[in-house]
Design a protein around this motif. Structure first.
Motif, PDB file in Angstrom:
ATOM      1  N   THR A   1       0.833  -1.199   0.000  1.00  0.00           N
ATOM      2  CA  THR A   1       0.000   0.000   0.000  1.00  0.00           C
ATOM      3  C   THR A   1       0.870   1.252   0.000  1.00  0.00           C
ATOM      4  N   ARG A   2       0.717   2.066  -1.029  1.00  0.00           N
ATOM      5  CA  ARG A   2       1.455   3.329  -1.086  1.00  0.00           C
ATOM      6  C   ARG A   2       0.900   4.297  -0.049  1.00  0.00           C
ATOM      7  N   ILE A   3       1.804   4.935   0.683  1.00  0.00           N
ATOM      8  CA  ILE A   3       1.421   5.934   1.687  1.00  0.00           C
ATOM      9  C   ILE A   3       1.413   7.306   1.019  1.00  0.00           C
ATOM     10  N   GLU A   4       0.276   7.972   1.075  1.00  0.00           N
ATOM     11  CA  GLU A   4       0.098   9.267   0.416  1.00  0.00           C
ATOM     12  C   GLU A   4       0.099  10.404   1.432  1.00  0.00           C
ATOM     13  N   ARG A   5       0.735  11.498   1.067  1.00  0.00           N
ATOM     14  CA  ARG A   5       0.636  12.718   1.875  1.00  0.00           C
ATOM     15  C   ARG A   5      -0.602  13.473   1.407  1.00  0.00           C
ATOM     16  N   SER A   6      -1.692  13.322   2.140  1.00  0.00           N
ATOM     17  CA  SER A   6      -2.972  13.884   1.727  1.00  0.00           C
ATOM     18  C   SER A   6      -3.234  15.257   2.317  1.00  0.00           C
ATOM     19  N   GLY A   7      -2.334  15.755   3.141  1.00  0.00           N
ATOM     20  CA  GLY A   7      -2.437  17.086   3.724  1.00  0.00           C
ATOM     21  C   GLY A   7      -1.088  17.482   4.276  1.00  0.00           C
TER      22      GLY A   7
END
Length: 232
Positions: free
Chosen positions: A188-194
């Motif tokens: 699972t790719r970890i996304e910087r969503s904020g």
């Protein structure tokens, strides 16, 4: 005879930007225990910074402090660590990209922030737009946690990855229902969503045989072939 007038231009002195006033500036003292140190460029200015973790033995509170060269040193009080130790580990990058404006590519700090039934819980820290340290949250008010453990039927880990000039983190999970002969995997790719938030992005499912060397990734932390040691 005509004499030309001399014009003098006064250049104002260059002054450094003010050091931000961060809410928590707690620092370790002579009574602090279990100190650990890591290095990274937390503010993206090209100068090496540092980080330190420790416990206050009188309260058993654990802290992570990011120290920026020429800037602020600020601290995060860890929540929910319990009796397990905490420890700063190494620099990582959750959202590196080629061609971004200067200062946009900053190192983030990976740290042990607690334990689970079969290993460690990892947290991520950075320097915010205000120049102060923060721990990444999960968008729901809790810290973003990456479990790393090796149980009989479940493994989890993390690796650094990249493509097309980018770098990011991947959370790894694997489980078996036949005693370890075959494993189902989830990357699972970890996304910087904020600015201070990380969330799970796209997941790629797969399978591995129990004897496949690739299975070793599931249960440890590795960045581009180099393991990050979690021993305390």
């Amino acid at each position: 005879t005509t004499t030309a007038a001399t014009t003098t231009t006064t250049v104002p002195p260059t002054t450094a930007p003010p050091v931000p006033a961060c809410a928590n500036t707690t620092a370790p003292d002579s009574s602090s225990d279990s100190l650990a140190i890591a290095n990274g460029d937390w503010d993206g200015d090209g100068t090496e910074d540092s980080a330190v973790s420790w416990v206050d033995p009188s309260t058993m509170d654990w802290y992570v402090r990011l120290e920026v060269a020429g800037g602020a040193s600020s601290t995060v009080l860890l929540q929910g660590v319990g009796p397990a130790p905490a420890r700063v580990l190494d620099r990582v990058d959750v959202d590196f990209g080629l061609g971004l404006e200067p200062g946009a590519n900053r190192d983030e700090l990976l740290a042990i922030v607690g334990s689970n039934s079969a290993g460690w819980n990892l947290g991520l820290f950075g320097i915010g737009a205000d120049g102060c340290a923060f721990q990444f949250d999960n968008g729901g008010g809790d810290p973003f946690i990456i479990p790393v453990h090796n149980a009989v039927a479940v493994r989890s880990g993390m690796m650094c990855d990249g493509a097309a000039g980018s770098q990011f983190l991947v959370r790894l999970e694997a489980e078996t229902s036949d005693g370890g002969l075959n494993w189902t995997t989830h990357d699972t790719r970890i996304e910087r969503s904020g600015p201070t938030t990380l969330t799970d992005g796209i997941t790629i499912d797969g399978s591995l045989a129990g004897g496949d060397p690739q299975l070793n990734l599931y249960g440890r932390v590795e960045c581009f072939g180099a393991p990050i040691v979690l021993d305390i």
